[in-house]
Design a protein around this motif. Structure first.
Motif, PDB file in Angstrom:
ATOM      1  N   GLU A  97       0.827  -1.195   0.000  1.00 21.03           N
ATOM      2  CA  GLU A  97       0.000   0.000   0.000  1.00 21.03           C
ATOM      3  C   GLU A  97       0.865   1.250   0.000  1.00 21.03           C
ATOM      4  O   GLU A  97       0.481   2.286  -0.547  1.00 21.03           O
ATOM      5  CB  GLU A  97      -0.932  -0.032   1.218  1.00 21.03           C
ATOM      6  CG  GLU A  97      -2.080   0.964   1.184  1.00 21.03           C
ATOM      7  CD  GLU A  97      -1.725   2.277   1.842  1.00 21.03           C
ATOM      8  OE1 GLU A  97      -2.411   3.264   1.575  1.00 21.03           O
ATOM      9  OE2 GLU A  97      -0.748   2.310   2.609  1.00 21.03           O
ATOM     10  N   LEU A 133     -10.818  -2.722  -4.548  1.00 17.03           N
ATOM     11  CA  LEU A 133     -11.247  -1.613  -3.700  1.00 17.03           C
ATOM     12  C   LEU A 133     -11.811  -0.504  -4.576  1.00 17.03           C
ATOM     13  O   LEU A 133     -11.121   0.012  -5.453  1.00 17.03           O
ATOM     14  CB  LEU A 133     -10.066  -1.095  -2.888  1.00 17.03           C
ATOM     15  CG  LEU A 133      -9.380  -2.150  -2.006  1.00 17.03           C
ATOM     16  CD1 LEU A 133      -7.981  -1.714  -1.623  1.00 17.03           C
ATOM     17  CD2 LEU A 133     -10.218  -2.430  -0.769  1.00 17.03           C
ATOM     18  N   LYS A 187     -14.383   3.189  -5.076  1.00 18.32           N
ATOM     19  CA  LYS A 187     -14.878   4.396  -4.415  1.00 18.32           C
ATOM     20  C   LYS A 187     -16.196   4.084  -3.705  1.00 18.32           C
ATOM     21  O   LYS A 187     -16.912   3.160  -4.063  1.00 18.32           O
ATOM     22  CB  LYS A 187     -15.108   5.512  -5.448  1.00 18.32           C
ATOM     23  CG  LYS A 187     -13.865   6.321  -5.755  1.00 18.32           C
ATOM     24  CD  LYS A 187     -14.232   7.517  -6.620  1.00 18.32           C
ATOM     25  CE  LYS A 187     -13.049   8.456  -6.773  1.00 18.32           C
ATOM     26  NZ  LYS A 187     -13.392   9.639  -7.580  1.00 18.32           N
ATOM     27  N   LYS A 235     -16.040  -1.668  -1.055  1.00 18.89           N
ATOM     28  CA  LYS A 235     -16.036  -0.204  -1.013  1.00 18.89           C
ATOM     29  C   LYS A 235     -15.003   0.273  -0.007  1.00 18.89           C
ATOM     30  O   LYS A 235     -14.814  -0.342   1.042  1.00 18.89           O
ATOM     31  CB  LYS A 235     -17.410   0.328  -0.587  1.00 18.89           C
ATOM     32  CG  LYS A 235     -18.384   0.529  -1.700  1.00 18.89           C
ATOM     33  CD  LYS A 235     -19.536   1.445  -1.316  1.00 18.89           C
ATOM     34  CE  LYS A 235     -20.321   0.963  -0.113  1.00 18.89           C
ATOM     35  NZ  LYS A 235     -21.483   1.831   0.139  1.00 18.89           N
ATOM     36  N   LYS A 236     -14.369   1.415  -0.327  1.00 21.12           N
ATOM     37  CA  LYS A 236     -13.380   1.981   0.594  1.00 21.12           C
ATOM     38  C   LYS A 236     -14.092   2.762   1.697  1.00 21.12           C
ATOM     39  O   LYS A 236     -14.083   3.993   1.738  1.00 21.12           O
ATOM     40  CB  LYS A 236     -12.385   2.851  -0.177  1.00 21.12           C
ATOM     41  CG  LYS A 236     -11.379   2.048  -0.979  1.00 21.12           C
ATOM     42  CD  LYS A 236     -10.413   2.916  -1.748  1.00 21.12           C
ATOM     43  CE  LYS A 236     -10.964   3.307  -3.087  1.00 21.12           C
ATOM     44  NZ  LYS A 236      -9.968   3.935  -3.972  1.00 21.12           N
ATOM     45  N   GLU A 237     -14.748   2.012   2.568  1.00 23.15           N
ATOM     46  CA  GLU A 237     -15.401   2.607   3.733  1.00 23.15           C
ATOM     47  C   GLU A 237     -15.397   1.586   4.864  1.00 23.15           C
ATOM     48  O   GLU A 237     -15.208   0.387   4.652  1.00 23.15           O
ATOM     49  CB  GLU A 237     -16.802   3.111   3.391  1.00 23.15           C
ATOM     50  CG  GLU A 237     -17.783   2.063   2.942  1.00 23.15           C
ATOM     51  CD  GLU A 237     -18.526   1.462   4.131  1.00 23.15           C
ATOM     52  OE1 GLU A 237     -18.799   2.184   5.098  1.00 23.15           O
ATOM     53  OE2 GLU A 237     -18.804   0.257   4.088  1.00 23.15           O
ATOM     54  N   LEU A 264     -14.788  -2.707   4.886  1.00 23.92           N
ATOM     55  CA  LEU A 264     -13.481  -3.228   5.280  1.00 23.92           C
ATOM     56  C   LEU A 264     -13.579  -4.106   6.518  1.00 23.92           C
ATOM     57  O   LEU A 264     -12.841  -5.091   6.656  1.00 23.92           O
ATOM     58  CB  LEU A 264     -12.508  -2.075   5.514  1.00 23.92           C
ATOM     59  CG  LEU A 264     -12.087  -1.348   4.221  1.00 23.92           C
ATOM     60  CD1 LEU A 264     -11.353  -0.065   4.536  1.00 23.92           C
ATOM     61  CD2 LEU A 264     -11.218  -2.254   3.353  1.00 23.92           C
ATOM     62  N   ASP A 295      -6.530  -1.151  -6.039  1.00 23.65           N
ATOM     63  CA  ASP A 295      -7.150   0.061  -5.504  1.00 23.65           C
ATOM     64  C   ASP A 295      -7.572   0.917  -6.693  1.00 23.65           C
ATOM     65  O   ASP A 295      -6.752   1.603  -7.299  1.00 23.65           O
ATOM     66  CB  ASP A 295      -6.132   0.796  -4.612  1.00 23.65           C
ATOM     67  CG  ASP A 295      -6.765   1.948  -3.857  1.00 23.65           C
ATOM     68  OD1 ASP A 295      -7.968   2.198  -4.059  1.00 23.65           O
ATOM     69  OD2 ASP A 295      -6.056   2.597  -3.061  1.00 23.65           O
ATOM     70  N   ALA A 298      -7.610   5.313  -7.267  1.00 23.57           N
ATOM     71  CA  ALA A 298      -6.785   5.699  -6.123  1.00 23.57           C
ATOM     72  C   ALA A 298      -6.085   7.014  -6.431  1.00 23.57           C
ATOM     73  O   ALA A 298      -5.820   7.336  -7.571  1.00 23.57           O
ATOM     74  CB  ALA A 298      -5.742   4.612  -5.856  1.00 23.57           C
ATOM     75  N   ILE A 348      -8.876   4.730   6.299  1.00 27.34           N
ATOM     76  CA  ILE A 348      -9.134   3.655   5.340  1.00 27.34           C
ATOM     77  C   ILE A 348      -7.823   3.067   4.840  1.00 27.34           C
ATOM     78  O   ILE A 348      -7.642   1.846   4.767  1.00 27.34           O
ATOM     79  CB  ILE A 348      -9.975   4.178   4.157  1.00 27.34           C
ATOM     80  CG1 ILE A 348     -11.347   4.650   4.627  1.00 27.34           C
ATOM     81  CG2 ILE A 348     -10.100   3.117   3.080  1.00 27.34           C
ATOM     82  CD1 ILE A 348     -12.167   3.617   5.347  1.00 27.34           C
ATOM     83  N   ILE A 350      -6.596  -0.855   5.218  1.00 25.08           N
ATOM     84  CA  ILE A 350      -6.208  -1.679   4.077  1.00 25.08           C
ATOM     85  C   ILE A 350      -4.825  -2.268   4.305  1.00 25.08           C
ATOM     86  O   ILE A 350      -4.577  -3.457   4.054  1.00 25.08           O
ATOM     87  CB  ILE A 350      -6.239  -0.842   2.781  1.00 25.08           C
ATOM     88  CG1 ILE A 350      -7.682  -0.446   2.441  1.00 25.08           C
ATOM     89  CG2 ILE A 350      -5.623  -1.618   1.619  1.00 25.08           C
ATOM     90  CD1 ILE A 350      -7.790   0.596   1.343  1.00 25.08           C
TER      91      ILE A 350
END
Length: 733
Positions: free
Chosen positions: A46, A82, A84, A136-138, A142, A165, A168, A189, A193
């Motif tokens: 990441e 991943l 939005k 979803k990136k929330e 996660l 991602d 991103a 977030i 991850i």
């Protein structure tokens, strides 16, 4: 560590099927293979991701799906995608993966799950298949993923997992100058991850983005001015998504558009800032609902609506003439985030539609005038395409009348998850219900949801500062577009927003060029002026993107969009400029073909005097701080004295406005020949060149009857790609 393409299996079942189904072009296929090879053999995380860099709406999803197929064929078992944080985008992504991998899904070789609806009782038979998990990136998504990996199916932690991602942007993670953009949450977030990734035994990490603009395109270290050093972070590797030949992007809207009579020169229609205020909330004192077709303070949104209806009618007439199926078209209004503003705009659009329909029925003079004006505007660009049919006014007029009478126009407010879900088709894409669809909304419209056949975009999101990733994702007019659609496309925004978007495009292009030439190893230099007026290196994640200026070899900088001061107010400064220009020879260190190499301070004084004589129009700027900062940087590295070539010419009589009503922006190319611009570029090798053009400024040319000097600054040919981060300057620009 660089991956070996030769060692990668490219004839496995997954990629072989995708390649045959989609008929990938060689350049696209090679990008997929190189990306997968590097992911399988390089250490990514990441913090040090592989990066797949594409342009907005340019085919990034297609490319990373191909990478997924290669990774499945080369020993990876799970892809965690991943996305939005919108349900609409999850649904669209789910439908896309199911469609692309339909053969593998049908044969029980693969499963696609939205993590929030993934069964709690998967059997070994199921989780031993290849998996694609959409997350979803929330926080809730996660947490659900964490539960699946740690509690329900811990065996998955032993598998080889690729994190992708999507959309991103590391720049946005690092921004801290605004508290109202949920940046704290994004940092949380990213941390979550990373924690999940660490719990999996074998992972690879790929970012897919069009906006990588914070940390990666600079050299390993950079020293500028008095030994100051800045050390950036960079990705493990970067691959560029090839741009297909149907792609319409910033080059069209901000470069080709400057070529007079080019098809793209008709795209931009300037909107008055005051009209955006009218569109914020209902105000019966400013807007009379029974006078919408005549009121001046809503002329641009009225023009946009009428142009859209007429443009769609032209395209449908063309398709009918060619014996083709008639298409449906879309138009976006994106000016505010608030639902009350959207409700008011919807009322406004319905009011336009009602009055236009009544006008069509009665064939009123006002209706006929509006349709004629729109037709005349659009047919100019349609005429640039020799192979496209050109329907005459009568055909289009009758098509518009029929469209209104048969209710071909439908408007929809799109400002919540529920609204989008109701408007999506089975593919998760925004449904075009009728031949002419007007979508009114806010951020939900820019979250990657596909909107087909977009030929009108009214954009008015006008914050005090702009983030590059946000503005580019708002650029819904980018993407695959038939050139015949482009001919009837119009983009409506203010001069200020257009200028910012142009700067962002230049920034985007400079960074992409650095990648294309392998220059991310050499870098793009980021500089700014500090409090002591020194030029220093700066961290790009600290800059405001509305204040950046991208410098490249032989770029022009000049004020555009101004009126002169009145003669009595500026004659003193003009006389001083006349005297200084006449005395350049005395101050010159060198002379060449009537141009003089003078100290940079002399060029600054000339610009400062010019600055006092010009009055910038709303949305246009002429910042001395910016020009002085650029001159300081461009002359700082000279081994000799800091100098500028000055090329002066007199007795010029240029019109203030072009034929299409836009401000003149090429005083250095008289008669559209090479002119002084070519001369200045020949001079500007190691030093910048400043063209000084004395205009007569006659009233019949749109000026105020006073002579004035118009400067054009040329960046030297030897300049490395540079981004100058200007400061916000209060007061006059």
């Amino acid at each position: 560590m660089t991956g070996s393409v030769q060692d990668l299996k490219t004839d496995g079942a997954f990629f072989k099927y995708l390649n045959k189904k989609n008929e990938y072009k060689q350049q696209v296929r090679e990008t997929m293979v190189r990306t997968a090879a590097k992911l399988t053999s390089s250490a990514t995380s990441e913090q040090r991701p592989g990066m797949l860099l594409g342009k907005v709406q340019s085919g990034k999803t297609r490319t990373f799906i191909g990478v997924m197929g290669l990774m499945y064929d080369n020993g990876f078992d799970v892809v965690i995608l991943l996305t939005k944080g919108t349900n609409a985008l999850v649904r669209q992504t789910y439908a896309r993966l199911h469609e692309e991998f339909s053969d593998a899904v049908d044969q029980d070789a693969m499963r696609v799950y939205d993590i929030m609806s993934m069964p709690d009782n998967l059997r070994k038979y199921e989780w031993n298949q290849k998996l694609a998990l959409i997350v979803k990136k929330e926080t809730h998504n996660l947490e659900r993923l964490r539960t699946a990996l740690e509690e329900k199916y811990p065996e998955l932690k032993e598998k080889r997992v690729l994190f992708i991602d999507d959309e991103a942007d590391f720049a946005s993670v690092a921004y801290e100058y605004k508290r109202d953009q949920n940046l704290k949450q994004m940092r949380v977030i990213a941390t979550k991850i990373n924690e999940l990734r660490k719990k999996i035994k074998h992972t690879a990490f790929l970012q897919v983005t069009a906006t990588p603009y914070s940390l990666y395109l600079q050299p390993e270290d950079m020293t500028i001015h008095k030994g100051k050093v800045f050390e950036p972070i960079r990705p493990s590797f970067t691959e560029l998504v090839p741009v297909h030949n149907r792609y319409i992007g910033g080059e069209v809207y901000f470069e080709m558009s400057e070529k007079e009579d080019h098809l793209a020169s008709y795209l931009f229609h300037e909107v008055n800032e005051k009209e955006l205020e009218v569109m914020k909330k209902m105000d019966g004192r400013r807007v009379k609902m029974d006078q919408l077709l005549e009121q001046k303070n809503i002329s641009n949104i009225r023009m946009a609506v009428v142009n859209f209806i007429v443009g769609a009618s032209i395209r449908r007439c063309q398709q009918r003439l060619k014996g083709k199926r008639e298409e449906k078209y879309s138009f976006i209004i994106h000016t505010e985030r608030g639902k009350s503003a959207h409700a008011w705009q919807a009322e406004l659009i319905e009011g336009f539609e009602k009055l236009l329909t009544e006008g069509a029925d009665r064939e009123t003079a006002t209706f006929q005038t509006l349709i004629r004006e729109a037709y005349d505007d659009l047919i100019r660009s349609v005429s640039k395409l020799k192979k496209s049919p050109r329907p005459d006014f009568k055909q289009v007029y009758e098509e518009v009348r029929r469209s209104l009478n048969e209710e071909y126009v439908v408007s929809s407010v799109v400002n919540s998850e529920k609204d989008v879900q109701e408007l999506l088709d089975y593919k998760g894409e925004l449904k075009l219900r009728a031949p002419m669809n007007i979508f009114i909304g806010g951020q939900i419209l820019d979250r990657g949801v596909t909107i087909h056949n977009l030929i009108g975009f009214f954009y008015g999101r006008n914050p005090k500062s702009f983030q590059q990733d946000t503005v580019l994702q708002h650029s819904r007019m980018y993407g695959a577009r038939p050139v015949a659609d482009l001919a009837v496309t119009r983009f409506y925004t203010t001069a200020r927003i257009y200028t910012v978007m142009k700067r962002i495009h230049e920034f985007d292009s400079a960074l992409r060029r650095a990648f294309e030439r392998g220059g991310h190893d050499q870098g793009v230099v980021f500089i700014q002026r500090d409090g002591t007026e020194e030029i220093i290196p700066c961290s790009p994640n600290k800059i405001l993107l509305s204040n950046v200026l991208t410098m490249k070899p032989h770029k022009r900088m000049l004020p555009v969009g101004f009126q002169t001061g009145y003669k009595t107010h500026i004659q003193k400064q003009v006389r001083q400029l006349d005297d200084r220009v006449d005395q350049l020879k005395k101050a010159a260190l060198k002379e060449r073909d009537g141009a003089y190499l003078v100290p940079v301070e002399e060029a600054k004084r000339l610009l400062s005097l010019v600055h006092e004589t010009l009055e910038m129009e709303e949305g246009y700027e002429f910042s001395m701080d910016e020009y002085e900062g650029v001159l300081d940087y461009l002359t700082a590295e000279s081994e000799k004295r800091a100098c500028v070539w000055v090329l002066a010419r007199k007795n010029r009589n240029i019109q203030r406005l072009k034929k299409d009503g836009s401000y003149e922006n090429s005083p250095d190319t008289p008669g559209r020949g090479e002119g002084e611009l070519a001369e200045a570029r020949r001079l500007a090798r190691n030093f910048p060149a400043l063209i000084m053009l004395r205009q007569e400024g006659k009233k019949e040319q749109g000026w105020r009857g006073s002579p004035f000097w118009w400067p054009v600054l040329i960046v030297p040919a030897e300049t490395a790609p540079t981004v100058y981060a200007g400061r916000t300057v209060k007061g006059k620009h």
